[in-house]
Every structure is written in C-alpha cells, then in structure tokens.
Scaffold this active site. Structure first.
Site, PDB file in Angstrom:
ATOM      1  N   HIS A 296       1.003  -1.078  -0.010  1.00  0.00           N
ATOM      2  CA  HIS A 296      -0.016  -0.157  -0.054  1.00  0.00           C
ATOM      3  C   HIS A 296       0.860   1.358  -0.097  1.00  0.00           C
ATOM      4  O   HIS A 296       1.818   1.300   0.614  1.00  0.00           O
ATOM      5  CB  HIS A 296      -0.946   0.078   1.293  1.00  0.00           C
TER       6      HIS A 296
ATOM      7  N   ARG B 235      -6.352  10.767  -0.461  1.00  0.00           N
ATOM      8  CA  ARG B 235      -5.915  11.182  -1.612  1.00  0.00           C
ATOM      9  C   ARG B 235      -7.045  11.573  -2.560  1.00  0.00           C
ATOM     10  O   ARG B 235      -7.153  12.514  -3.435  1.00  0.00           O
ATOM     11  CB  ARG B 235      -5.107  10.069  -2.354  1.00  0.00           C
TER      12      ARG B 235
END
Ligand SMILES: Cc1cc2nc3c(=O)[nH]c(=O)nc-3n(C[C@H](O)[C@H](O)[C@H](O)COP(=O)(O)OP(=O)(O)OC[C@H]3O[C@@H](n4cnc5c(N)ncnc54)[C@H](O)[C@@H]3O)c2cc1C
Length: 479
Positions: free
Chosen positions: A251, A274
């Site tokens: 990740h 994000r």
C-alpha cells in the site's frame, strides 16, 4: 477431544476466518476451542476499513445495481498471470467461483444472522461496479463484524476462546492431524485433541522472516500488520503445499509516526485522503505521481525516490498534504489521525518554503479547471479549494509523512473447495491432509497476483464457514 459432552473443533486464530469457522462448527453441533496468541481477539480483521464484497445483494439493488455478474471476471483479471499458472491441483477457477457466487449469502449471513449493518455500498479500484459493503455508522466494518461475531459466539456455552495462547505445533498421527500443542500466557504447554481449522492470517508483518525469504526486495519494510513472525511453519511441518508466496500487496501510504519513525507497524493512511483531494510531495517538495493512480503505480513511484535517512528502517519520507476542502470532507478520519499525532494542522505560512511553492503550483492548476494540464495525469482534484499565492497563507492544511507499507500477502497454503489443506503427493498431485482445514489470509490461490479490495474479508467469511462446517462434520464421521 471433548468439551463437556461434545466433541470439539480447534480453531487457531480469532480473525474473521476463525470466527466464521467457529460459528458454523457450533451450528453443526460441535464444541469449539479457539486459540489466539494475541491478548485480544480480532487479528487484522478488526482493522478492516473499506468493507466486504458482495455481488447481487439487496443493498446493491437499493442503489440501482439490478444485477452484478462481473465479480468473477473482475477477480480473474486482478489475479493476472497467476490464474493461468501455479501448481497442478490448485483449482483456482472453482475457488474463485465459490468466493464470488457465495458473496451475496456471506453478506446476508453477516447482516441477517449476526446483526451487522452493511447497508452502504462503495466501488473500489478494480471493481466494475459498487460491491464493497460497510455500515452507515461510525464503526469501521472490520470492527463492526468482529465485535458482533465475538459477542454472539461468547453467548454459546460450547464456545471457549483462550487469548495469549499460541499454537506451537500440529499433532500428527499416521499422516493425519489430530490436534495442537500450544503454550499459554504463563508459558505452560498444553495439548488439545480434535480436527483443526488453521486461520492464523498472513505474513505481511513478518518483515525479516517469510517476507525476506519470498520477497527479499521487501525485507524489513514496515507494514499495516502487527510486526510478528508468521505461523506458516506449523503447516509446512505437516507437509502443506504453498502457492503464490511471492505475491505481496504494497500500500503506498502508511503513516510515519513522528514519535517513533522507525516503527515496523504503521497506521494505514486511507485511500480517501488522496481521493478527496490530498497530494503527495517528495522530500524535495515536488509532486511526482498522479496520486489517484493504482496502488502499485503510486508505490513504485515512491520507491524510485531516495529513501529516508533512517538507517534502521526501509522507508521513505513522503509528505501527504490536504487543503482545507479535502480536510473537511475526510473530517472523521483526520480527527483520529490528529489525535494519534500522525497528522498536524498547520497554516500555509508555517510550511517549508518548497512545500508552499508546491502548494501554490498545484492550487493554480486546480484553479485553472483544466485537468488536462497536469503533467502527471491527475484528472480529478477532489474537494481541493485552496487558492494560489498570498491569499492562502492564513489557511490551515493537514499534513503528515507517509511511506509504502506491506499490506497483504496473496500467497499461502494450498486448499480446496472444502477448505481442506493440501499436500503434495507423488508426481506433484495435491491431496487433502486429513484433520486439517484453513481459511482467510493464510490460504493462497484465490487472489493470484493481486487481491481486490474487500475480497479478503469475503474469503474469510466464505471459506471460514466452509472450514468450520466441514471440520465439525468430520467429528461425526460424515465428512
Ligand atoms: C489496516 C487494514 C485494513 C484492511 N481493510 C480491509 C478491507 O476493508 N476489506 C478487506 O476485505 N480486507 C481488508 N484488509 C485485509 C483483511 O483485514 C485481512 O486480510 C483479513 O482480515 C485476514 O483475516 P484472517 O482471519 O485470515 O486473519 P487475522 O484477522 O489476521 O487473524 C489471524 C489471527 O491468528 C492469530 N495467530 C497467528 N498465529 C497464531 C498461532 N500460532 N497461535 C494462535 N494464534 C495465532 C493472530 O494473533 C490473529 O489474531 C485490511 C487489512 C489491514 C491491515
């Protein structure tokens, strides 16, 4: 072998796979003895934050998805080359068919029988439609599912959970597993007799053990999993076969805690940070990747940059910055991260000069409204509303440091549609090891090269239930 008047199934691991197995074994009339080496139940399952996949559910229909027939194809696509390859005897097609076709009933089981709210459905990367289910409340899905199941199991007198109890060895007689040897919190050794469901999770947190064996390039990397040695050796000792062990999911964003920057265990910085507008900056203060690209693309871009100066950790110092618009939308996440000391709120004027310059440049790009102008290819700016230049200096942004982390291990023990653990016989033929079942992240063969978000909780529920029922059936001789 008995607990009270009933014969027992032994379950190693109290994550979702183990809990699901225990539920079905009890339902089939067995007693269950569950061991977990951790002081509390739940494993990594309790941390799951996005949800569980289900195709064809009534919750999908509620949001206008009348049919969902693409889950199998999405899973095969995501598995990539590994779907075509791998040892003879691993029936990936059947396992994926079982996973996807039983996903609706797995969601219904958790909702209707266990009482978990899974009414909100979202679309994660790699899925053709929205099919990842979570609840409408504040409790993340992993915690909601685990706590409801633990509560339900504990109300059954035939269920015994022992924490701080680590299985050390599977007891074998004439090729068949007959129980486990374990030690308790006081270091006392005990033996239990009965069929075993092994649900001990993956090896993402075993940074210097299995990870360095199968992926030396990732050795020593931090993880979203607790930093602990894996338990796969117990299965290896009884001849179990392993598949896809080099398929490891990274990740891109785990938080670096300023209080303990070299810690092996890192909190996940959720993708939504994000997605809703956050940007990533290199240590020299520049954007370097489309923040919304696939996990592996973003991770690779970070890992191509110079590493952190920390000698003791294999990590990077990437700045994650959210403007006030993005901070607001992910307010509940941010509140937790600020409380944990992983994110700080700062006025733009108090940031380093190179970061102010990067913020101004990005803000100008967003204000232009022309997403085609982003040289890195970002097409959506989320809720970013910070202007460029002097007008933003008194505004408060949210800022933290992130690094790629090992998140999930796709590989594991070979198993079949009855969740029986397989070993290699003559000429590579795989056959079940009598007395031994496995489910959850410890198993391999379903996800291939890449796991779809939401499919791990699902495999725990689907194959955990199969393993528990089958192991209980073996006690009556009707296996
Ligand atoms: C932060 C985070 C977020 C995630 N979000 C999602 C998501 O939204 N959706 C999704 O599908 N997946 C998600 N995942 C992945 C998913 O949570 C795990 O893959 C899954 O829960 C694994 O479940 P499990 O039951 O196989 O193992 P675990 O839940 O890890 O449980 C294994 C248990 O076995 C115990 N154990 C190990 N060895 C022994 C031994 N020798 N003796 C006794 N006990 C032992 C461990 O202490 C542990 O409690 C996430 C993972 C993380 C880390």
């Amino acid at each position: 072998m008995t607990q009270g008047s009933k014969k027992q199934v032994i379950v190693v691991g109290s994550g979702l796979a183990g809990l699901s197995a225990a539920h079905e074994a009890l339902k089939a009339g067995a007693a269950v003895r569950m061991l977990d080496r951790a002081p509390k139940p739940g494993g990594n399952s309790i941390k799951a934050s996005s949800g569980i996949n289900g195709a064809g559910t009534r919750f999908q229909r509620d949001i206008g998805i009348a049919k969902d027939e693409s889950f199998y194809a999405d899973t095969v696509r995501s598995a990539g080359q590994n779907f075509q390859e791998g040892p003879t005897g691993i029936d990936r097609k059947t396992l994926i068919e079982q996973l996807t076709s039983q996903s609706e009933s797995a969601v219904n089981w958790l909702v209707d029988e266990i009482g978990v709210d899974l009414s909100v459905v979202a679309q994660l990367g790699g899925h053709s439609v929205a099919r990842t289910h979570r609840g409408a409340g504040k409790l993340p899905p992993g915690a909601a599912i685990v706590s409801a199941l633990v509560e339900k199991l504990k109300s059954n007198p035939d269920f015994v959970l022992e924490n701080s109890a680590e299985a050390d060895e599977l007891l074998v007689n004439d090729g068949a597993v007959q129980g486990v040897r374990y030690h308790d919190a006081d270091g006392q050794t005990h033996e239990l007799e009965g069929p075993v469901v092994f649900a001990a999770g993956g090896f993402a947190g075993d940074a210097h053990g299995l990870l360095s064996k199968y992926r030396p390039d990732l050795a020593g990397m931090p993880s979203t999993n607790e930093a602990r040695p894996a338990s796969h050796g117990l299965l290896e000792a009884v001849g179990a076969e392993f598949v896809d062990m080099d398929s490891v999911q990274i990740h891109p964003t785990g938080f670096v805690d300023p209080k303990d920057p070299a810690a092996g265990y890192k909190f996940l910085a959720a993708e939504a940070l994000r997605g809703e507008g956050g940007i990533l900056l290199s240590s020299s203060g520049e954007r370097f990747v489309n923040e919304l690209d696939r996990r592996d693309v973003v991770s690779d871009a970070i890992m191509a940059l110079p590493r952190s100066a920390l000698e003791s950790a294999r990590q990077w110092d990437i700045t994650l910055l959210l403007d006030p618009g993005a901070c607001e939308v992910v307010g509940s996440h941010i509140g937790f991260y600020v409380w944990k000391g992983l994110v700080q709120k700062k006025k733009v004027k108090d940031l380093a000069p190179e970061i102010i310059a990067a913020v101004d440049k990005y803000a100008a790009l967003v204000a232009s409204g022309a997403s085609a102008n982003d040289a890195l290819g970002r097409k959506a700016f989320g809720h970013w509303r910070l202007p460029s230049g002097e007008a933003n200096r008194e505004e408060e942004v949210c800022i933290g440091t992130v690094t790629p982390v090992v998140h999930f291990t796709m590989g594991g023990v070979a198993f079949d549609s009855h969740a029986r653990v397989l070993r290699s016989q003559k000429e590579g033929e795989l056959t079940p090891i009598p007395g031994l079942w496995a489910a959850g992240e410890i198993t391999g063969g379903i996800h291939g090269a890449n796991r779809l978000g939401g499919s791990s909780l699902l495999e725990c529920a689907v194959f955990g239930r199969v393993a528990g029922a089958d192991a209980a059936k073996s006690l009556t001789g009707n296996e």
